[in-house]
Design a protein around this motif. Sequence first.
Motif, PDB file in Angstrom:
ATOM      1  N   UNK A 126       0.776  -1.237   0.000  1.00 22.53           N
ATOM      2  CA  UNK A 126       0.000   0.000   0.000  1.00 22.53           C
ATOM      3  C   UNK A 126       0.804   1.281   0.000  1.00 22.53           C
ATOM      4  N   UNK A 127       2.122   1.187  -0.192  1.00 23.31           N
ATOM      5  CA  UNK A 127       2.967   2.387  -0.237  1.00 23.31           C
ATOM      6  C   UNK A 127       3.487   2.585  -1.653  1.00 23.31           C
ATOM      7  N   UNK A 128       3.054   3.648  -2.307  1.00 17.85           N
ATOM      8  CA  UNK A 128       3.505   3.936  -3.669  1.00 17.85           C
ATOM      9  C   UNK A 128       4.433   5.146  -3.622  1.00 17.85           C
ATOM     10  N   UNK A 129       5.743   4.883  -3.589  1.00 15.82           N
ATOM     11  CA  UNK A 129       6.726   5.957  -3.458  1.00 15.82           C
ATOM     12  C   UNK A 129       7.494   6.152  -4.757  1.00 15.82           C
ATOM     13  N   UNK A 130       7.996   7.365  -4.993  1.00 16.49           N
ATOM     14  CA  UNK A 130       8.768   7.633  -6.202  1.00 16.49           C
ATOM     15  C   UNK A 130      10.022   6.753  -6.254  1.00 16.49           C
ATOM     16  N   UNK A 131      10.372   6.306  -7.446  1.00 17.21           N
ATOM     17  CA  UNK A 131      11.551   5.458  -7.601  1.00 17.21           C
ATOM     18  C   UNK A 131      12.804   6.176  -7.108  1.00 17.21           C
ATOM     19  N   UNK A 132      12.878   7.493  -7.321  1.00 18.94           N
ATOM     20  CA  UNK A 132      14.055   8.254  -6.893  1.00 18.94           C
ATOM     21  C   UNK A 132      14.257   8.157  -5.377  1.00 18.94           C
ATOM     22  N   UNK A 133      13.160   8.191  -4.630  1.00 19.41           N
ATOM     23  CA  UNK A 133      13.251   8.100  -3.169  1.00 19.41           C
ATOM     24  C   UNK A 133      13.747   6.719  -2.743  1.00 19.41           C
ATOM     25  N   UNK A 134      13.287   5.694  -3.434  1.00 21.33           N
ATOM     26  CA  UNK A 134      13.695   4.319  -3.108  1.00 21.33           C
ATOM     27  C   UNK A 134      15.171   4.108  -3.435  1.00 21.33           C
ATOM     28  N   UNK A 135      15.601   4.596  -4.592  1.00 19.69           N
ATOM     29  CA  UNK A 135      17.008   4.472  -4.998  1.00 19.69           C
ATOM     30  C   UNK A 135      17.908   5.169  -3.976  1.00 19.69           C
ATOM     31  N   UNK A 136      17.514   6.358  -3.541  1.00 26.27           N
ATOM     32  CA  UNK A 136      18.310   7.117  -2.571  1.00 26.27           C
ATOM     33  C   UNK A 136      18.341   6.411  -1.218  1.00 26.27           C
ATOM     34  N   UNK A 137      17.215   5.847  -0.812  1.00 26.04           N
ATOM     35  CA  UNK A 137      17.157   5.106   0.450  1.00 26.04           C
ATOM     36  C   UNK A 137      18.120   3.921   0.426  1.00 26.04           C
ATOM     37  N   UNK A 138      18.127   3.170  -0.670  1.00 28.06           N
ATOM     38  CA  UNK A 138      19.024   2.017  -0.789  1.00 28.06           C
ATOM     39  C   UNK A 138      20.489   2.460  -0.795  1.00 28.06           C
ATOM     40  N   UNK A 139      20.766   3.571  -1.483  1.00 27.59           N
ATOM     41  CA  UNK A 139      22.142   4.073  -1.551  1.00 27.59           C
ATOM     42  C   UNK A 139      22.657   4.450  -0.165  1.00 27.59           C
ATOM     43  N   UNK A 140      21.842   5.170   0.577  1.00 30.74           N
ATOM     44  CA  UNK A 140      22.243   5.611   1.919  1.00 30.74           C
ATOM     45  C   UNK A 140      22.411   4.415   2.843  1.00 30.74           C
ATOM     46  N   UNK A 141      21.473   3.462   2.775  1.00 33.66           N
ATOM     47  CA  UNK A 141      21.568   2.280   3.630  1.00 33.66           C
ATOM     48  C   UNK A 141      22.827   1.477   3.313  1.00 33.66           C
ATOM     49  N   UNK A 142      23.136   1.325   2.036  1.00 35.13           N
ATOM     50  CA  UNK A 142      24.347   0.598   1.640  1.00 35.13           C
ATOM     51  C   UNK A 142      25.586   1.267   2.223  1.00 35.13           C
ATOM     52  N   UNK A 143      25.611   2.596   2.140  1.00 30.70           N
ATOM     53  CA  UNK A 143      26.765   3.353   2.622  1.00 30.70           C
ATOM     54  C   UNK A 143      26.928   3.201   4.129  1.00 30.70           C
ATOM     55  N   UNK A 144      25.829   3.350   4.866  1.00 33.20           N
ATOM     56  CA  UNK A 144      25.897   3.221   6.327  1.00 33.20           C
ATOM     57  C   UNK A 144      26.248   1.800   6.728  1.00 33.20           C
ATOM     58  N   UNK A 145      25.573   0.822   6.108  1.00 22.65           N
ATOM     59  CA  UNK A 145      25.801  -0.585   6.461  1.00 22.65           C
ATOM     60  C   UNK A 145      27.237  -1.019   6.194  1.00 22.65           C
ATOM     61  N   UNK A 146      27.812  -0.512   5.112  1.00 20.28           N
ATOM     62  CA  UNK A 146      29.155  -0.938   4.713  1.00 20.28           C
ATOM     63  C   UNK A 146      30.268  -0.241   5.483  1.00 20.28           C
ATOM     64  N   UNK A 147      29.956   0.910   6.090  1.00 19.47           N
ATOM     65  CA  UNK A 147      31.010   1.709   6.727  1.00 19.47           C
ATOM     66  C   UNK A 147      30.884   1.851   8.238  1.00 19.47           C
ATOM     67  N   UNK A 148      29.894   1.199   8.848  1.00 17.89           N
ATOM     68  CA  UNK A 148      29.756   1.312  10.304  1.00 17.89           C
ATOM     69  C   UNK A 148      30.908   0.592  10.988  1.00 17.89           C
ATOM     70  N   UNK A 149      31.193   0.979  12.210  1.00 16.65           N
ATOM     71  CA  UNK A 149      32.322   0.406  12.942  1.00 16.65           C
ATOM     72  C   UNK A 149      32.034  -0.999  13.458  1.00 16.65           C
ATOM     73  N   UNK A 150      30.774  -1.265  13.795  1.00 13.16           N
ATOM     74  CA  UNK A 150      30.394  -2.568  14.351  1.00 13.16           C
ATOM     75  C   UNK A 150      29.650  -3.394  13.306  1.00 13.16           C
ATOM     76  N   UNK A 151      30.145  -4.614  13.036  1.00 16.89           N
ATOM     77  CA  UNK A 151      29.447  -5.529  12.140  1.00 16.89           C
ATOM     78  C   UNK A 151      29.116  -4.950  10.788  1.00 16.89           C
ATOM     79  N   UNK A 152      30.093  -4.357  10.092  1.00 13.73           N
ATOM     80  CA  UNK A 152      29.785  -3.783   8.777  1.00 13.73           C
ATOM     81  C   UNK A 152      29.391  -4.859   7.777  1.00 13.73           C
TER      82      UNK A 152
END
Length: 228
Positions: free
Chosen positions: A166-192
């Motif tokens: 039931x959530x219809x969001x712009x593709x640009x918002x989804x792409x940006x969300x994935x990009x930011x999550x990838x960056x945070x997940x890959x660069x965190x100090x604990x359990x990257x």
Amino acid sequence: MSKIIVALDGFSSCGKSTTAKRVAAQLHYAFVDTGAMYRAVALYFHRNQVDCEDLSAVEKALEEIHINFEFNPDRQASDTYLNGENVEKEIRKMYISDIVSQVSAIPTVRHAMVAQQQKMGKKKGVVMDGRDVGTVVFPEAEVKIFMTADPKIRAQRRKLELMQKGEDLPMEQIVENLRIRDEIDSNRSEGPLRRADDAIDLDTSYKSMDEQVAFVLEQVRRVQHAKK
């Protein structure tokens, strides 16, 4: 067959959770969605306005959080419960996706969740998916799979998943969300997020769900056969 631990790590929207659920069902193993655990913590933090920069507030909140999984016969899958409340649908919403990587990067949060995950898998016979299962939670896992997919395909899958809920969001918002999550997940100090040295790669870009499940089950059978 001796029971083992199957660890599926990788980026979001690569099919990890669905693959892990189906593999667990085929093997009659327990399934642990580590991402759902962090999402439940993020939901609690959001609801209770916990400041992620305030260590004492984070520690206090973690003491009040209890997460468990209960099988839902209607979905034929486990639902996530936060302090007794079924939050399965709520934790999949986009506003949780926007904050979960920030919450899961907090060392105290990761220590608490990893301890729970290790307890869940102590007796083996478990399929667990996440970002650091094969590197931190269970580095001794007998089968480790690292899942990837083309970023555009991941975004398309995520959009479809959200639309079905039931959530219809712009593709640009989804792409940006994935990009930011990838960056945070890959660069965190604990359990990257990173590939374990002994993990087997699985690019799901052009594989059906059946093919993904079959691939993982084949790796399990090889290990179990070698253990005979």
